[in-house]
Design a protein around this motif. Structure first.
Motif, PDB file in Angstrom:
ATOM      1  N   GLY A 228       0.826  -1.213   0.000  1.00 19.46           N
ATOM      2  CA  GLY A 228       0.000   0.000   0.000  1.00 19.46           C
ATOM      3  C   GLY A 228       0.852   1.251   0.000  1.00 19.46           C
ATOM      4  N   ARG A 229       1.958   1.232   0.754  1.00 21.33           N
ATOM      5  CA  ARG A 229       2.860   2.379   0.766  1.00 21.33           C
ATOM      6  C   ARG A 229       3.474   2.592  -0.618  1.00 21.33           C
ATOM      7  N   ALA A 230       3.802   1.478  -1.307  1.00 21.39           N
ATOM      8  CA  ALA A 230       4.370   1.594  -2.647  1.00 21.39           C
ATOM      9  C   ALA A 230       3.351   2.165  -3.632  1.00 21.39           C
ATOM     10  N   LEU A 231       2.076   1.811  -3.456  1.00 21.26           N
ATOM     11  CA  LEU A 231       1.042   2.281  -4.376  1.00 21.26           C
ATOM     12  C   LEU A 231       0.809   3.783  -4.269  1.00 21.26           C
ATOM     13  N   VAL A 232       0.990   4.323  -3.076  1.00 19.43           N
ATOM     14  CA  VAL A 232       0.704   5.754  -2.881  1.00 19.43           C
ATOM     15  C   VAL A 232       1.970   6.607  -2.896  1.00 19.43           C
ATOM     16  N   THR A 233       3.134   5.974  -3.084  1.00 19.32           N
ATOM     17  CA  THR A 233       4.380   6.734  -3.113  1.00 19.32           C
ATOM     18  C   THR A 233       4.403   7.664  -4.316  1.00 19.32           C
ATOM     19  N   THR A 234       4.811   8.899  -4.092  1.00 19.93           N
ATOM     20  CA  THR A 234       4.935   9.856  -5.186  1.00 19.93           C
ATOM     21  C   THR A 234       6.105   9.453  -6.073  1.00 19.93           C
ATOM     22  N   ARG A 235       5.869   9.423  -7.382  1.00 18.29           N
ATOM     23  CA  ARG A 235       6.908   8.982  -8.305  1.00 18.29           C
ATOM     24  C   ARG A 235       7.218  10.061  -9.337  1.00 18.29           C
ATOM     25  N   ARG A 236       7.318  11.292  -8.887  1.00 15.92           N
ATOM     26  CA  ARG A 236       7.696  12.370  -9.788  1.00 15.92           C
ATOM     27  C   ARG A 236       9.132  12.142 -10.263  1.00 15.92           C
ATOM     28  N   GLY A 237       9.328  12.306 -11.570  1.00 18.44           N
ATOM     29  CA  GLY A 237      10.659  12.112 -12.131  1.00 18.44           C
ATOM     30  C   GLY A 237      10.902  10.723 -12.685  1.00 18.44           C
ATOM     31  N   PHE A 238       9.962   9.794 -12.467  1.00 22.10           N
ATOM     32  CA  PHE A 238      10.081   8.437 -13.017  1.00 22.10           C
ATOM     33  C   PHE A 238       9.221   8.360 -14.282  1.00 22.10           C
ATOM     34  N   ASN A 239       9.881   8.264 -15.421  1.00 12.48           N
ATOM     35  CA  ASN A 239       9.164   8.342 -16.699  1.00 12.48           C
ATOM     36  C   ASN A 239       8.127   7.240 -16.867  1.00 12.48           C
ATOM     37  N   GLU A 240       8.417   6.036 -16.357  1.00  9.57           N
ATOM     38  CA  GLU A 240       7.489   4.937 -16.574  1.00  9.57           C
ATOM     39  C   GLU A 240       6.207   5.093 -15.755  1.00  9.57           C
ATOM     40  N   TRP A 241       6.221   5.986 -14.767  1.00  9.98           N
ATOM     41  CA  TRP A 241       5.008   6.242 -13.996  1.00  9.98           C
ATOM     42  C   TRP A 241       4.296   7.508 -14.460  1.00  9.98           C
ATOM     43  N   ALA A 242       4.778   8.098 -15.533  1.00 10.13           N
ATOM     44  CA  ALA A 242       4.134   9.270 -16.133  1.00 10.13           C
ATOM     45  C   ALA A 242       3.391   8.833 -17.395  1.00 10.13           C
ATOM     46  N   PRO A 243       2.464   9.637 -17.896  1.00  7.07           N
ATOM     47  CA  PRO A 243       1.789   9.292 -19.158  1.00  7.07           C
ATOM     48  C   PRO A 243       2.787   9.152 -20.298  1.00  7.07           C
ATOM     49  N   VAL A 244       2.440   8.345 -21.277  1.00 10.77           N
ATOM     50  CA  VAL A 244       3.316   8.121 -22.430  1.00 10.77           C
ATOM     51  C   VAL A 244       3.497   9.423 -23.209  1.00 10.77           C
ATOM     52  N   PRO A 245       4.745   9.820 -23.481  1.00 11.55           N
ATOM     53  CA  PRO A 245       4.985  11.033 -24.281  1.00 11.55           C
ATOM     54  C   PRO A 245       4.791  10.754 -25.766  1.00 11.55           C
ATOM     55  N   TRP A 246       3.582  10.899 -26.243  1.00 13.15           N
ATOM     56  CA  TRP A 246       3.237  10.519 -27.615  1.00 13.15           C
ATOM     57  C   TRP A 246       4.067  11.250 -28.658  1.00 13.15           C
ATOM     58  N   ILE A 247       4.362  12.505 -28.419  1.00 15.59           N
ATOM     59  CA  ILE A 247       5.051  13.307 -29.431  1.00 15.59           C
ATOM     60  C   ILE A 247       6.540  13.424 -29.127  1.00 15.59           C
ATOM     61  N   ALA A 248       6.882  13.692 -27.879  1.00 13.98           N
ATOM     62  CA  ALA A 248       8.274  13.980 -27.533  1.00 13.98           C
ATOM     63  C   ALA A 248       9.183  12.765 -27.712  1.00 13.98           C
ATOM     64  N   ASP A 249       8.728  11.581 -27.349  1.00 14.34           N
ATOM     65  CA  ASP A 249       9.582  10.381 -27.391  1.00 14.34           C
ATOM     66  C   ASP A 249       8.734   9.184 -27.826  1.00 14.34           C
ATOM     67  N   PRO A 250       8.344   9.149 -29.097  1.00 11.81           N
ATOM     68  CA  PRO A 250       7.380   8.137 -29.517  1.00 11.81           C
ATOM     69  C   PRO A 250       7.964   6.752 -29.785  1.00 11.81           C
ATOM     70  N   HIS A 251       9.291   6.640 -29.993  1.00 12.27           N
ATOM     71  CA  HIS A 251       9.825   5.380 -30.486  1.00 12.27           C
ATOM     72  C   HIS A 251       9.728   4.249 -29.478  1.00 12.27           C
ATOM     73  N   LEU A 252       9.952   4.527 -28.183  1.00 16.62           N
ATOM     74  CA  LEU A 252       9.939   3.465 -27.177  1.00 16.62           C
ATOM     75  C   LEU A 252       8.558   2.834 -27.049  1.00 16.62           C
ATOM     76  N   TYR A 253       7.519   3.648 -27.154  1.00 18.30           N
ATOM     77  CA  TYR A 253       6.155   3.151 -26.996  1.00 18.30           C
ATOM     78  C   TYR A 253       5.394   3.174 -28.324  1.00 18.30           C
TER      79      TYR A 253
END
Length: 478
Positions: A228-253
């Motif tokens: 539960g602590r892991a689920l609510v931990t703030t993950r600012r700065g972690f790209n995989e926990w942010a929305p997919v960057p459709w335009i800025a970095d499309p190749h990985l996804y």
């Protein structure tokens, strides 16, 4: 009469793509190293390491490690074949996940060029979660794909015993905190079955029993607290926990983006042609739910790929309409498209194959400061090592027993968010960054030369730059 051979080549084709796509690059996942360290500690001592075993800025001494099973497994693999065994396991887990998704979606359908192309796209959408060497989360993908496969099996009238769900949940809860995905799946299916007057009681019982089964672990209720602590931990700065960057970095996804758009268009066409009442409403709702989940965080895109790969073939027929056979010109166009759908991925894989990494474990300098750590080992430096987040796990593994790190990848198990932020602020030279030089004082600092604090440390009294290469530097007390 050609169906057995068609199926054979269909599977050979896709698993060739798995082998190529899965070995284009094999960067060592940063989390691999602290899993190895925990696995070794547990293997040799028979008990779990406390929070201060590897870190001097630990916040939680008693750690309910929800990935302890993976730690033991990875260490066993490392003992057997080191990096080669780790990379090979990545390929096996990717292949098993894709196979389960295909079984869930295909059933007894005859493979076509469209289905081959569709599952090649599903493979590309799965890749971001399997791109680096094997991670604990791959077992969540395998078990989730297995549960979705069982769900499809039951929809076709072939029951699955409830005890199988319970047994797999016990395994799941001791491998990865993603077991909450399985509980979430059971809950969603229970709600849908209730709304559509289905067998909701059966699914509710499964949900309850599987929730209880998660308590069969070495930590009991503490596992839920840590998860539960892991689920609510703030993950600012972690790209995989942010929305997919459709335009800025499309190749990985790119695979996910193409799959997402294709599924969206296919569902729109089916709803337009058949109307809402004549389509598989439960399947569409499940696909839609995981589409929304994938838009929230890049980490969830592979879960969407599993659900889409399992449910889309039953919702949208992946074949040409029968009318094309009666129109020679259109039939010729269809043959050309079919040929392209199969040949383009195959040709691309053949181009990539000669430059693939094979089964070699790669150590990217952005996460593995190999030379800097080797310097610390040669100088036999001991004590506390102030190190950035990305470097922590590798340094923890290589320097275990000699040095404890400030921060490593177990940020949601061993550290509070404030501690992670303190270390990040130090290397960004923000706020009261010199405080980490005194409370508690490190015995060495390993710093990327690209970090903002690097030039400040060169002018910091009491510290001297003892070693550097093009990427990193080591500072020692004067």
């Amino acid at each position: 009469m050609f169906t057995p051979w068609v199926r054979f080549f269909f599977w050979v084709y896709l698993f060739f793509l798995v082998c190529v796509a899965g070995t284009v690059t094999n960067p060592a996942d940063p989390d691999l190293w602290h899993r190895l360290a925990v696995g070794e500690f547990l293997w040799k001592t028979g008990h779990f390491p406390p929070g201060d075993a590897f870190s001097y800025l630990f916040d939680y001494k008693q750690v309910a490690d929800h990935e302890w099973g993976c730690a033991l497994l990875f260490y066993g693999l490392w003992q057997w074949g080191e990096g080669t065994a780790i990379v090979a396991t990545k390929l096996v887990t990717l292949g098993v996940t894709l196979a389960l998704v295909i079984w869930a979606g295909m059933h007894d359908r005859r493979p076509t060029a469209w289905t081959a192309a569709f599952y090649a796209l599903v493979l590309l959408a799965l890749l971001p979660s399997f791109q680096s060497t094997v991670r604990c989360m791959v077992f969540t993908h395998i078990l989730f794909a297995l549960w979705v496969c069982w769900f499809q099996r039951e929809r076709r009238g072939r029951p699955v015993p409830t005890f199988l769900y319970v047994l797999t949940m016990i395994v799941w809860a001791n491998l990865h905190g993603g077991f909450v995905v399985g509980l979430g799946w059971l809950f969603i299916v229970t709600v849908l079955e209730g709304l559509y007057h289905g067998a909701w009681k059966k699914w509710a019982v499964r949900f309850a029993l599987c929730a209880l089964a998660t308590l069969l672990n070495p930590f009991g209720w503490q596992l839920w607290i840590a998860t539960g602590r892991a689920l609510v931990t703030t993950r600012r700065g972690f790209n995989e926990w942010a929305p997919v960057p459709w335009i800025a970095d499309p190749h990985l996804y790119l695979g996910y983006e193409l799959l997402f758009l294709g599924v969206l268009v296919a569902l729109a066409i089916q709803i337009y042609r058949k109307g809402w009442k004549r389509i598989d409403q439960r399947g569409v709702i499940l696909i839609g739910f995981f589409m929304v989940l994938a838009m929230m965080a890049a980490r969830h895109t592979s879960l969407f790929a599993v659900v889409a790969g399992a449910l889309v073939p039953g919702t949208f027929p992946l074949k040409w309409p029968y009318d094309l056979r009666r129109r020679p010109l259109r039939n010729l166009v269809a043959v050309g498209v079919n040929f392209s759908l199969v040949v383009v991925p195959l040709f691309t894989a053949l181009i990539v194959l000669p430059v693939s990494a094979g089964l070699t474990l790669e150590l990217p300098h952005i996460a593995c400061p190999v030379d800097a750590v080797a310097y610390l080992q040669r100088q036999n430096i001991r004590g506390n090592l102030l190190v950035p987040f990305n470097y922590g796990s590798y340094a923890l593994w290589e320097l275990r027993g000699k040095m404890r790190v400030s921060m490593d990848g177990r940020y949601d198990l061993v550290y509070r968010t404030e501690t992670y932020q303190r270390v990040d602020d130090f290397f960004s030279a923000k706020g009261d960054w010199p405080r980490l030089l005194a409370t508690p004082a490190p015995d060495a600092i390993l710093v990327p030369r690209s970090a903002d604090v690097y030039f400040k440390l060169r002018n910091e009294p009491g510290w001297t730059e003892a070693w550097r290469d093009p990427w990193d530097a080591v500072f020692l007390p004067r």
